[in-house]
Design a protein around this motif. Sequence first.
Motif, PDB file in Angstrom:
ATOM      1  N   THR A 274       0.833  -1.206   0.000  1.00 19.95           N
ATOM      2  CA  THR A 274       0.000   0.000   0.000  1.00 19.95           C
ATOM      3  C   THR A 274       0.864   1.250   0.000  1.00 19.95           C
ATOM      4  OG1 THR A 274      -1.747  -1.153   1.223  1.00 19.95           O
ATOM      5  CG2 THR A 274      -1.823   1.249   1.210  1.00 19.95           C
ATOM      6  N   ASP A 275       1.933   1.241   0.800  1.00 17.50           N
ATOM      7  CA  ASP A 275       2.858   2.376   0.843  1.00 17.50           C
ATOM      8  C   ASP A 275       3.512   2.587  -0.514  1.00 17.50           C
ATOM      9  OD1 ASP A 275       4.475   4.447   1.994  1.00 17.50           O
ATOM     10  OD2 ASP A 275       6.120   3.004   2.154  1.00 17.50           O
ATOM     11  N   CYS A 276       3.886   1.492  -1.178  1.00 21.79           N
ATOM     12  CA  CYS A 276       4.493   1.584  -2.508  1.00 21.79           C
ATOM     13  C   CYS A 276       3.502   2.178  -3.503  1.00 21.79           C
ATOM     14  CB  CYS A 276       4.949   0.199  -2.964  1.00 21.79           C
ATOM     15  SG  CYS A 276       5.772   0.169  -4.565  1.00 21.79           S
ATOM     16  N   LEU A 277       2.261   1.737  -3.427  1.00 18.39           N
ATOM     17  CA  LEU A 277       1.217   2.257  -4.317  1.00 18.39           C
ATOM     18  C   LEU A 277       1.037   3.754  -4.129  1.00 18.39           C
ATOM     19  CD1 LEU A 277      -1.254   1.825  -6.236  1.00 18.39           C
ATOM     20  CD2 LEU A 277      -2.600   1.379  -4.173  1.00 18.39           C
ATOM     21  N   ILE A 278       0.954   4.196  -2.890  1.00 20.77           N
ATOM     22  CA  ILE A 278       0.741   5.618  -2.599  1.00 20.77           C
ATOM     23  C   ILE A 278       1.917   6.457  -3.088  1.00 20.77           C
ATOM     24  CG2 ILE A 278       0.517   7.314  -0.737  1.00 20.77           C
ATOM     25  CD1 ILE A 278      -1.040   5.191   0.834  1.00 20.77           C
ATOM     26  N   GLN A 279       3.132   5.993  -2.822  1.00 25.19           N
ATOM     27  CA  GLN A 279       4.314   6.755  -3.242  1.00 25.19           C
ATOM     28  C   GLN A 279       4.406   6.842  -4.765  1.00 25.19           C
ATOM     29  OE1 GLN A 279       8.133   6.488  -1.302  1.00 25.19           O
ATOM     30  NE2 GLN A 279       7.311   5.111   0.266  1.00 25.19           N
ATOM     31  N   ALA A 280       4.069   5.766  -5.448  1.00 29.00           N
ATOM     32  CA  ALA A 280       4.133   5.776  -6.912  1.00 29.00           C
ATOM     33  C   ALA A 280       3.127   6.763  -7.496  1.00 29.00           C
ATOM     34  CB  ALA A 280       3.886   4.378  -7.463  1.00 29.00           C
ATOM     35  N   VAL A 281       1.894   6.733  -7.014  1.00 27.20           N
ATOM     36  CA  VAL A 281       0.854   7.616  -7.546  1.00 27.20           C
ATOM     37  C   VAL A 281       1.146   9.070  -7.198  1.00 27.20           C
ATOM     38  CG1 VAL A 281      -1.599   8.200  -7.425  1.00 27.20           C
ATOM     39  CG2 VAL A 281      -0.894   5.805  -7.519  1.00 27.20           C
ATOM     40  N   GLN A 282       1.561   9.336  -5.962  1.00 27.75           N
ATOM     41  CA  GLN A 282       1.842  10.709  -5.554  1.00 27.75           C
ATOM     42  C   GLN A 282       3.079  11.272  -6.237  1.00 27.75           C
ATOM     43  OE1 GLN A 282       2.060  10.596  -1.244  1.00 27.75           O
ATOM     44  NE2 GLN A 282      -0.158  10.853  -1.013  1.00 27.75           N
ATOM     45  N   GLY A 283       4.112  10.457  -6.397  1.00 29.47           N
ATOM     46  CA  GLY A 283       5.367  10.948  -6.957  1.00 29.47           C
ATOM     47  C   GLY A 283       5.467  10.896  -8.466  1.00 29.47           C
ATOM     48  N   GLU A 284       4.708   9.994  -9.111  1.00 25.27           N
ATOM     49  CA  GLU A 284       4.858   9.804 -10.554  1.00 25.27           C
ATOM     50  C   GLU A 284       3.552   9.879 -11.330  1.00 25.27           C
ATOM     51  OE1 GLU A 284       7.266   6.120 -11.130  1.00 25.27           O
ATOM     52  OE2 GLU A 284       7.511   6.261  -8.953  1.00 25.27           O
ATOM     53  N   GLY A 285       2.423   9.909 -10.627  1.00 25.37           N
ATOM     54  CA  GLY A 285       1.131   9.945 -11.299  1.00 25.37           C
ATOM     55  C   GLY A 285       0.512   8.571 -11.420  1.00 25.37           C
ATOM     56  N   PHE A 286      -0.794   8.535 -11.655  1.00 24.73           N
ATOM     57  CA  PHE A 286      -1.524   7.269 -11.709  1.00 24.73           C
ATOM     58  C   PHE A 286      -1.011   6.351 -12.808  1.00 24.73           C
ATOM     59  CE2 PHE A 286      -4.990   4.687 -13.466  1.00 24.73           C
ATOM     60  CZ  PHE A 286      -5.336   3.942 -12.347  1.00 24.73           C
ATOM     61  N   MET A 287      -0.655   6.914 -13.950  1.00 23.82           N
ATOM     62  CA  MET A 287      -0.230   6.072 -15.067  1.00 23.82           C
ATOM     63  C   MET A 287       1.107   5.379 -14.834  1.00 23.82           C
ATOM     64  SD  MET A 287      -2.731   5.981 -16.999  1.00 23.82           S
ATOM     65  CE  MET A 287      -1.956   4.962 -18.253  1.00 23.82           C
ATOM     66  N   SER A 288       1.817   5.757 -13.765  1.00 18.32           N
ATOM     67  CA  SER A 288       3.049   5.039 -13.433  1.00 18.32           C
ATOM     68  C   SER A 288       2.744   3.583 -13.085  1.00 18.32           C
ATOM     69  CB  SER A 288       3.751   5.709 -12.252  1.00 18.32           C
ATOM     70  OG  SER A 288       2.968   5.602 -11.070  1.00 18.32           O
ATOM     71  N   LEU A 289       1.512   3.315 -12.687  1.00 16.94           N
ATOM     72  CA  LEU A 289       1.108   1.951 -12.371  1.00 16.94           C
ATOM     73  C   LEU A 289       1.003   1.087 -13.622  1.00 16.94           C
ATOM     74  CD1 LEU A 289      -1.666   2.670  -9.714  1.00 16.94           C
ATOM     75  CD2 LEU A 289       0.729   2.070  -9.313  1.00 16.94           C
ATOM     76  N   TYR A 290       1.054   1.708 -14.791  1.00 12.80           N
ATOM     77  CA  TYR A 290       0.976   0.954 -16.045  1.00 12.80           C
ATOM     78  C   TYR A 290       2.290   1.017 -16.825  1.00 12.80           C
ATOM     79  CZ  TYR A 290      -3.881  -0.147 -15.374  1.00 12.80           C
ATOM     80  OH  TYR A 290      -5.049  -0.677 -14.863  1.00 12.80           O
ATOM     81  N   LYS A 291       3.377   1.309 -16.149  1.00 12.12           N
ATOM     82  CA  LYS A 291       4.675   1.226 -16.799  1.00 12.12           C
ATOM     83  C   LYS A 291       4.955  -0.227 -17.174  1.00 12.12           C
ATOM     84  CE  LYS A 291       6.907   5.258 -14.704  1.00 12.12           C
ATOM     85  NZ  LYS A 291       8.019   5.760 -13.863  1.00 12.12           N
ATOM     86  N   GLY A 292       5.401  -0.436 -18.393  1.00 11.86           N
ATOM     87  CA  GLY A 292       5.678  -1.783 -18.868  1.00 11.86           C
ATOM     88  C   GLY A 292       4.457  -2.519 -19.383  1.00 11.86           C
ATOM     89  N   PHE A 293       3.355  -1.795 -19.615  1.00 13.31           N
ATOM     90  CA  PHE A 293       2.110  -2.451 -20.036  1.00 13.31           C
ATOM     91  C   PHE A 293       2.251  -3.144 -21.395  1.00 13.31           C
ATOM     92  CE2 PHE A 293      -1.805  -2.367 -22.543  1.00 13.31           C
ATOM     93  CZ  PHE A 293      -2.662  -3.077 -21.720  1.00 13.31           C
ATOM     94  N   LEU A 294       2.834  -2.457 -22.382  1.00 12.89           N
ATOM     95  CA  LEU A 294       2.899  -3.012 -23.738  1.00 12.89           C
ATOM     96  C   LEU A 294       3.713  -4.297 -23.816  1.00 12.89           C
ATOM     97  CD1 LEU A 294       2.127  -2.829 -26.679  1.00 12.89           C
ATOM     98  CD2 LEU A 294       4.045  -1.248 -27.054  1.00 12.89           C
ATOM     99  N   PRO A 295       4.961  -4.340 -23.311  1.00  9.32           N
ATOM    100  CA  PRO A 295       5.683  -5.620 -23.367  1.00  9.32           C
ATOM    101  C   PRO A 295       5.006  -6.699 -22.534  1.00  9.32           C
ATOM    102  CG  PRO A 295       6.892  -4.015 -22.059  1.00  9.32           C
ATOM    103  CD  PRO A 295       5.811  -3.260 -22.772  1.00  9.32           C
ATOM    104  N   SER A 296       4.339  -6.305 -21.458  1.00  5.12           N
ATOM    105  CA  SER A 296       3.608  -7.282 -20.643  1.00  5.12           C
ATOM    106  C   SER A 296       2.481  -7.920 -21.448  1.00  5.12           C
ATOM    107  CB  SER A 296       3.041  -6.605 -19.394  1.00  5.12           C
ATOM    108  OG  SER A 296       2.290  -7.522 -18.622  1.00  5.12           O
ATOM    109  N   TRP A 297       1.734  -7.111 -22.178  1.00  2.00           N
ATOM    110  CA  TRP A 297       0.614  -7.630 -22.969  1.00  2.00           C
ATOM    111  C   TRP A 297       1.117  -8.509 -24.114  1.00  2.00           C
ATOM    112  CZ3 TRP A 297      -2.496  -4.535 -27.114  1.00  2.00           C
ATOM    113  CH2 TRP A 297      -3.541  -5.333 -27.594  1.00  2.00           C
TER     114      TRP A 297
END
Length: 312
Positions: A274-297
């Motif tokens: 949860t702490d990692c999620l909050i820091q990522a969204v606050q520091g990098e924006g919501f779309m940081s949670l989808y970094k690496g989406f294309l190669p993953s798909w």
Amino acid sequence: MSLPEDEERLLPLAQRWPRASKFLLSGWAATVAELATFPLDLTKTRLQMQGEAALARLGDSARESAPYRGMVRTALGIVQEEGFLKLWQGVTPAIYRHIVYSGGRMVTYEHLREVVFGKSEDKHYPLWKSVIGGMMAGVVGQFLANPTDLVKVQMQMEGKRKLEGKPLRFRGVHHAFAKILSEGGIRGLWAGWVPNIQRAALVNMGDLTTYDTVKHYLVLNTPLEDNIMTHGLSSLCSGLVASILGTPADVIKSRIMNQPRDKQGRGLLYKSSTDCLIQAVQGEGFMSLYKGFLPSWLRMVTNLVGLHKATQ
């Protein structure tokens, strides 16, 4: 009704031990797919670490100020800066992981589908059963495979550490397992297991439910038959849904697994997922949670085509 012992011995091995055979077949298919698509996985992991905001708290000069590089530029950068073969760095623990995870989750799912839940009279598997079965199978398989996933992620980042002038953490796969075990104990091998099984549950829910639903729809409502084309289209759709659902948890999992730790094996960047999620969204924006989406798909679709076909 069971066959006489003499007649049973004459049956092919696949019929005498169907579940063991399915485990071996799915594990073999996953291994081949892993070798072929591993550069996509490595690229995905590197993308997930780009611009990690939490590193600023440690005053880490490695935090990237450059913009997000994207899949192609990241892959080319690895080849140019580290060498072509480094695209397969960490592939050995990845193979271990896929043998345990892919084989285990498919056997578990098939057991739940055929024995525990059962199909309806028209041989269709209801959506709600697919959801429950897929999530349970993913959780069990991923929890068992967590140590290999941990080593894989950390070894994938070793090349980047070398470029940054940091000492390498491991001499090889077995040294990695031994070092993590000595520093963090058995518990250390399961670092990041919470977001890992969350990701597995979401990915399997999206994959297995969408695959079965789309394939059933195509066979009943289109001229397509149950063939490679149907498997391919079903895998394309299921991979997309699985990536949308699972990528945020995958990003959190990778960052928790790769974070620096103290001598007791405790993470220095994140207290929890949860702490990692909050820091990522606050520091990098919501779309940081989808970094690496294309190669993953792309990787997921490729793997699913072979895996589903092998386990029919």
